[in-house]
Design an enzyme around this catalytic site. Structure first.
Site, PDB file in Angstrom:
ATOM      1  N   SER A 174       6.737   1.796   6.382  1.00 46.30           N
ATOM      2  CA  SER A 174       7.846   3.782   6.131  1.00 46.30           C
ATOM      3  C   SER A 174       8.249   3.603   7.879  1.00 46.30           C
ATOM      4  O   SER A 174       9.451   3.989   8.133  1.00 46.30           O
ATOM      5  CB  SER A 174       6.869   4.536   5.691  1.00 46.30           C
ATOM      6  OG  SER A 174       5.696   4.716   6.678  1.00 46.30           O
ATOM      7  N   HIS A 214       2.016  -0.633   0.410  1.00 44.25           N
ATOM      8  CA  HIS A 214       2.257   1.057   1.593  1.00 44.25           C
ATOM      9  C   HIS A 214       2.108   1.926   0.987  1.00 44.25           C
ATOM     10  O   HIS A 214       0.417   2.138   0.532  1.00 44.25           O
ATOM     11  CB  HIS A 214       3.325   1.112   2.093  1.00 44.25           C
ATOM     12  CG  HIS A 214       3.417   1.437   3.657  1.00 44.25           C
ATOM     13  ND1 HIS A 214       2.176   1.846   4.107  1.00 44.25           N
ATOM     14  CD2 HIS A 214       4.188   2.257   4.023  1.00 44.25           C
ATOM     15  CE1 HIS A 214       2.676   2.616   5.328  1.00 44.25           C
ATOM     16  NE2 HIS A 214       4.527   2.727   5.761  1.00 44.25           N
ATOM     17  N   ARG A 257      -9.518   7.570   9.151  1.00 38.57           N
ATOM     18  CA  ARG A 257      -9.656   7.982   8.101  1.00 38.57           C
ATOM     19  C   ARG A 257     -10.447   8.288   6.990  1.00 38.57           C
ATOM     20  O   ARG A 257     -10.215   8.913   6.184  1.00 38.57           O
ATOM     21  CB  ARG A 257      -7.601   8.262   8.160  1.00 38.57           C
ATOM     22  CG  ARG A 257      -7.077   8.320   9.229  1.00 38.57           C
ATOM     23  CD  ARG A 257      -5.733   7.821   8.889  1.00 38.57           C
ATOM     24  NE  ARG A 257      -5.886   6.347   8.925  1.00 38.57           N
ATOM     25  CZ  ARG A 257      -4.657   6.120   7.918  1.00 38.57           C
ATOM     26  NH1 ARG A 257      -3.458   6.415   8.332  1.00 38.57           N
ATOM     27  NH2 ARG A 257      -4.679   4.625   7.698  1.00 38.57           N
ATOM     28  N   ASP A 270      -6.727   5.341   1.933  1.00 36.39           N
ATOM     29  CA  ASP A 270      -6.425   4.977   0.573  1.00 36.39           C
ATOM     30  C   ASP A 270      -8.323   5.042  -0.953  1.00 36.39           C
ATOM     31  O   ASP A 270      -7.543   5.653  -1.316  1.00 36.39           O
ATOM     32  CB  ASP A 270      -4.881   4.169   0.120  1.00 36.39           C
ATOM     33  CG  ASP A 270      -3.912   5.016   0.946  1.00 36.39           C
ATOM     34  OD1 ASP A 270      -3.882   5.908   0.877  1.00 36.39           O
ATOM     35  OD2 ASP A 270      -3.025   3.528   0.811  1.00 36.39           O
ATOM     36  N   HIS A 317      -5.897  -4.199   5.710  1.00 31.82           N
ATOM     37  CA  HIS A 317      -5.334  -3.896   6.585  1.00 31.82           C
ATOM     38  C   HIS A 317      -4.544  -4.566   7.647  1.00 31.82           C
ATOM     39  O   HIS A 317      -5.161  -5.590   8.069  1.00 31.82           O
ATOM     40  CB  HIS A 317      -5.843  -2.692   7.498  1.00 31.82           C
ATOM     41  CG  HIS A 317      -4.857  -1.320   7.859  1.00 31.82           C
ATOM     42  ND1 HIS A 317      -3.908  -1.750   9.441  1.00 31.82           N
ATOM     43  CD2 HIS A 317      -4.545   0.034   7.542  1.00 31.82           C
ATOM     44  CE1 HIS A 317      -3.544  -0.573   9.189  1.00 31.82           C
ATOM     45  NE2 HIS A 317      -3.290   0.558   8.058  1.00 31.82           N
TER      46      HIS A 317
HETATM   47  N1  CMX Z   1      -7.733  -7.260  -1.848  1.00 30.45           N
HETATM   48  C1  CMX Z   1      -7.597  -9.203  -1.868  1.00 30.45           C
HETATM   49  N2  CMX Z   1      -6.887  -9.554  -0.845  1.00 30.45           N
HETATM   50  C2  CMX Z   1      -6.258  -9.367   0.106  1.00 30.45           C
HETATM   51  C3  CMX Z   1      -7.276  -7.511  -0.058  1.00 30.45           C
HETATM   52  C4  CMX Z   1      -7.745  -6.636  -0.632  1.00 30.45           C
HETATM   53  N3  CMX Z   1      -7.747  -5.569  -0.198  1.00 30.45           N
HETATM   54  N4  CMX Z   1      -5.757  -7.993   1.617  1.00 30.45           N
HETATM   55  C5  CMX Z   1      -6.116  -8.742   2.046  1.00 30.45           C
HETATM   56  N5  CMX Z   1      -5.798  -9.761   0.706  1.00 30.45           N
HETATM   57  C6  CMX Z   1      -5.002 -11.178   1.230  1.00 30.45           C
HETATM   58  C7  CMX Z   1      -4.235 -10.568   1.338  1.00 30.45           C
HETATM   59  O1  CMX Z   1      -3.286 -10.566  -0.149  1.00 30.45           O
HETATM   60  C8  CMX Z   1      -3.697 -12.608   1.890  1.00 30.45           C
HETATM   61  O2  CMX Z   1      -3.666 -13.016   0.933  1.00 30.45           O
HETATM   62  P1  CMX Z   1      -2.979 -13.877   0.332  1.00 30.45           P
HETATM   63  O3  CMX Z   1      -3.005 -15.145   2.138  1.00 30.45           O
HETATM   64  O4  CMX Z   1      -2.954 -15.331  -0.455  1.00 30.45           O
HETATM   65  O5  CMX Z   1      -1.591 -13.770   0.361  1.00 30.45           O
HETATM   66  C9  CMX Z   1      -4.681 -12.152   2.711  1.00 30.45           C
HETATM   67  O6  CMX Z   1      -5.889 -11.830   1.883  1.00 30.45           O
HETATM   68  C10 CMX Z   1      -4.720 -12.385   4.239  1.00 30.45           C
HETATM   69  O7  CMX Z   1      -3.502 -11.028   4.866  1.00 30.45           O
HETATM   70  P2  CMX Z   1      -4.336  -9.868   5.544  1.00 30.45           P
HETATM   71  O8  CMX Z   1      -3.386 -10.458   6.584  1.00 30.45           O
HETATM   72  O9  CMX Z   1      -5.994  -9.754   5.492  1.00 30.45           O
HETATM   73  O10 CMX Z   1      -3.128  -8.827   5.338  1.00 30.45           O
HETATM   74  P3  CMX Z   1      -1.792  -7.849   5.101  1.00 30.45           P
HETATM   75  O11 CMX Z   1      -1.626  -7.776   6.124  1.00 30.45           O
HETATM   76  O12 CMX Z   1      -0.753  -9.561   4.368  1.00 30.45           O
HETATM   77  O13 CMX Z   1      -1.691  -6.918   4.125  1.00 30.45           O
HETATM   78  C11 CMX Z   1      -2.445  -4.899   3.056  1.00 30.45           C
HETATM   79  C12 CMX Z   1      -2.428  -5.813   4.428  1.00 30.45           C
HETATM   80  C13 CMX Z   1      -3.070  -3.826   3.452  1.00 30.45           C
HETATM   81  C14 CMX Z   1      -1.197  -5.069   2.406  1.00 30.45           C
HETATM   82  C15 CMX Z   1      -3.465  -5.596   2.124  1.00 30.45           C
HETATM   83  O14 CMX Z   1      -4.647  -5.736   2.985  1.00 30.45           O
HETATM   84  C16 CMX Z   1      -3.057  -5.068   0.768  1.00 30.45           C
HETATM   85  O15 CMX Z   1      -2.890  -5.641  -0.222  1.00 30.45           O
HETATM   86  N6  CMX Z   1      -4.562  -4.179   0.835  1.00 30.45           N
HETATM   87  C17 CMX Z   1      -4.448  -3.850  -0.363  1.00 30.45           C
HETATM   88  C18 CMX Z   1      -3.244  -2.667  -1.269  1.00 30.45           C
HETATM   89  C19 CMX Z   1      -3.854  -1.571   0.217  1.00 30.45           C
HETATM   90  O16 CMX Z   1      -4.428  -0.260   0.358  1.00 30.45           O
HETATM   91  N7  CMX Z   1      -2.600  -1.303   0.829  1.00 30.45           N
HETATM   92  C20 CMX Z   1      -2.945   0.198   1.904  1.00 30.45           C
HETATM   93  C21 CMX Z   1      -3.070  -0.216   3.224  1.00 30.45           C
HETATM   94  C22 CMX Z   1      -2.189   0.863   4.025  1.00 30.45           C
HETATM   95  C23 CMX Z   1      -1.445   1.064   4.289  1.00 30.45           C
HETATM   96  O17 CMX Z   1      -0.128   0.564   4.811  1.00 30.45           O
HETATM   97  O18 CMX Z   1      -0.657   2.627   4.070  1.00 30.45           O
END
Ligand code: CMX
Length: 427
Positions: free
Chosen positions: A233, A263, A318, A364, A309
C-alpha cells in the site's frame, strides 16, 4: 499559519540541504545489489527507495521517526500524524491546534453519501471506502494549485492541505459505511471536542459504557499508522504520488493494495480462521488438536493468516500491544484465549514446516479478536479500520516526498530472455 505547517516549513529547507549534500558527496555509492531471485521475488530486500517517516528493522519492528512503536502506544493518532510528518511529537498546544484544524475540515460532502448509496448493497466495505476517497478528488487543492502553475518547491503545501482535508473526513466516512453497509441505522454525528479516534468510535455506534472500545480505537489507529515505504500500500501510494497525482488518487490507489488478502485483508481472514477453530471445537481444544488443525491448514495449501511477514523476523510489537490490551481487559473471552493459545502453538508448527521465514505473529493475529469482543463482528469491515489509520502514513509520506522533491518512480524491468542471456543460460 497552522502549527503543523509552520513546523514543516521550518524543517524542509534543512531536509533538502541534507539530501542534496548526501547526493553530491555519495550519489554513486552502491547500497544494494539485485539477484535474479530478487527480480522474480517481489524485489524483497532490495534497497531502492527512501522513506523517512518510519522504518521496520527485521529484529525490532516498527520505529516511527526513531521511536519504537511500543513507546507510542499511549499516544493519540493525531500526535502520531504530527510525528510522521515532522519528526517530532507535538506539545499540548500544537496537538490541540491540529485537532481543531481537523474538526474544522471534517464535514463530508453530500455527494459522497450519494455515491455510496448508489453502490450495490453487497459491495465490499473496502471498495466503498476507496470509492468515497476517490470521488472526493475534485476537492484537491494540489491539483488546482498545479493547474495554476505552482512552483515545485511549493508542492508539499497543498499536498498537506489535501491530506488534512482527507484525514479529517475519514472517520465519518468509514463509520458511515459501517452503518450503511451493515444496516446499523442512521449515521451518528461527531461530537465537538472529542479526539479523532474517540469520534470514530462514537460514530460507529458500538456500545461502549466504559470507554474501552474508544481506547481500543485509539490504540488501533496508532499501531497501524505506517510501516516504512516498500509494503504494497505504501509503495503503491508512493508510486502514484510520484506522478504528481494528488493525495485522493494516491491514497485510494494504496488502499486498493491494502485490500489484498496477503496484506491488509489478512486481519479479516485471521479472525475467520480463529472463529472456525473455535466453532469446530466448541470453544475448547487441546494444544494437540490445535497443532493438528494448523497442520491441516498448511497441508491444504493455505497460509495461516496473521503469521509471517515479508520483513519482520520477530513477534510484531504491534501484536504484543494488542495481545496485552486483550489479556488486560478480557482474558477469559474464549476467542481471546484462543488467540493466546494459537500464539503458543502456531510458531512451532511453522518452524517445523520450515517454509515461512518469519514464524511469528504479525499485527493481524490479535486485532480481530479485540474488535469481535466489543461487538464489531463484521470481519469484512476490518480492513477499513486499518485503512483509516494507514492513510496517516500514506499522507505523511506524500507530503515528505513532495517536500524533498522525489521524482517520478521508474525502476527498470528486464525480460526473462535478458536474464537468460545475462546469466549465460541456453547458450
Ligand atoms: N502460513 C503458511 N505459509 C506461510 C506463512 C504462513 N503464515 N507465511 C509464509 N509462508 C510461506 C509462504 O507462502 C512461502 O511459501 P512458498 O515458498 O510455497 O510460496 C514461504 O513460506 C516463504 O514465504 P516468506 O518469504 O516467509 O514470506 P513472504 O514474504 O513471501 O510473505 C506474507 C509474507 C505476510 C505474505 C506471508 O507470511 C503470509 O502469507 N502470511 C499470512 C497472511 C498474513 O498474515 N498477511 C498479513 C501481513 C501483514 C501485512 O502486510 O499487512
Amino acid at each position: 499559519m497552522a502549527v503543523l505547517k509552520k513546523t514543516l516549513a521550518a524543517k524542509i529547507p534543512d531536509w533538502r540541504q541534507e539530501i542534496s549534500a548526501l547526493n553530491k558527496a555519495h550519489g554513486a555509492t552502491v547500497i544494494s545489489e539485485v539477484t535474479v531471485s530478487q527480480a522474480y521475488g517481489g524485489a524483497r530486500g532490495v534497497k531502492s527507495m527512501v522513506c523517512d517517516t518510519s522504518e521496520v528493522p527485521p529484529e525490532h519492528g516498527l520505529i516511527v521517526r526513531g521511536i519504537p512503536i511500543a513507546q507510542l502506544k499511549n499516544k493519540l493518532p493525531e500526535e502520531i500524524f504530527f510525528l510522521l510528518c515532522t519528526g517530532e511529537l507535538p506539545d499540548r498546544k500544537s496537538l490541540e491546534a491540529l485537532q481543531e484544524d481537523l474538526a474544522a475540515r471534517a464535514k463530508v460532502p453530500a455527494y459522497v453519501w450519494k455515491v455510496l448509496e448508489a453502490m450495490p448493497p453487497k459491495s465490499h466495505p473496502m471498495c466503498m471506502f476507496d470509492t468515497a476517497i476517490l470521488c472526493m478528488q475534485r476537492e484537491s487543492k494540489f491539483q488546482k494549485a498545479y493547474d495554476a502553475g505552482m512552483r515545485k518547491d511549493e508542492y508539499w503545501d497543498p499536498m498537506l492541505e489535501d491530506s488534512l482535508d482527507m484525514l479529517a473526513k475519514l472517520p465519518a466516512i468509514a463509520a458511515g459505511i459501517y452503518r450503511m453497509r451493515f444496516k446499523k441505522g442512521p449515521r451518528i454525528a461527531a461530537k465537538k471536542g472529542l479526539d479523532w479516534a474517540g469520534n470514530y468510535a462514537r460514530m460507529l455506534g458500538i456500545k461502549d459504557p466504559k470507554g474501552e472500545f474508544a481506547d481500543l480505537m485509539r490504540l488501533y489507529l496508532v499501531l497501524h499508522c505506517d510501516h516504512e515505504g516498500g509494503n504494497v500500500s505504501a509503495h503503491t501510494c508512493h508510486c502514484v504520488g510520484s506522478a504528481l497525482s494528488d493525495a485522493y488518487y494516491a491514497v485510494s490507489a494504496g488502499l486498493n493494495g491494502l485490500a489484498g488478502p496477503l496484506h491488509g485483508l489478512a486481519n479479516q481472514e485471521c479472525l475467520s480462521w480463529t472463529l472456525e477453530v473455535n466453532e469446530k471445537f466448541g470453544g475448547q481444544l487441546s494444544d494437540e488438536q490445535l497443532r493438528k488443525f494448523a497442520w491441516d491448514t498448511l497441508n491444504s495449501g493455505k497460509v495461516i493468516p496473521g503469521y509471517g511477514h515479508a520483513v519482520l523476523r520477530i513477534t510484531d510489537p504491534r501484536f504484543d500491544a494488542f495481545h496485552e490490551f486483550g489479556m488486560k481487559h478480557f482474558p477469559d473471552d474464549p476467542v481471546m484465549r484462543l488467540v493466546d493459545q494459537v500464539f503458543r502453538i502456531v510458531p512451532g508448527v511453522l518452524k517445523e514446516q520450515g517454509k515461512a521465514k518469519d514464524p511469528w505473529p504479525n499485527v493481524d493475529a490479535a486485532s480481530g479478536a479485540l474488535l469481535y469482543h466489543y461487538g464489531l463482528i463484521e470481519q469484512s469491515y476490518y480492513t477499513v479500520l486499518f485503512s483509516v489509520s494507514r492513510a496517516m502514513g500514506m499522507c505523511s509520506q506524500l507530503v515528505v516526498n513532495r517536500a524533498i522533491g522525489t521524482p517520478i518512480e521508474r525502476p527498470k524491468s528486464v525480460t526473462t530472455a535478458w536474464l537468460k542471456s545475462k546469466t549465460g543460460v541456453g547458450g
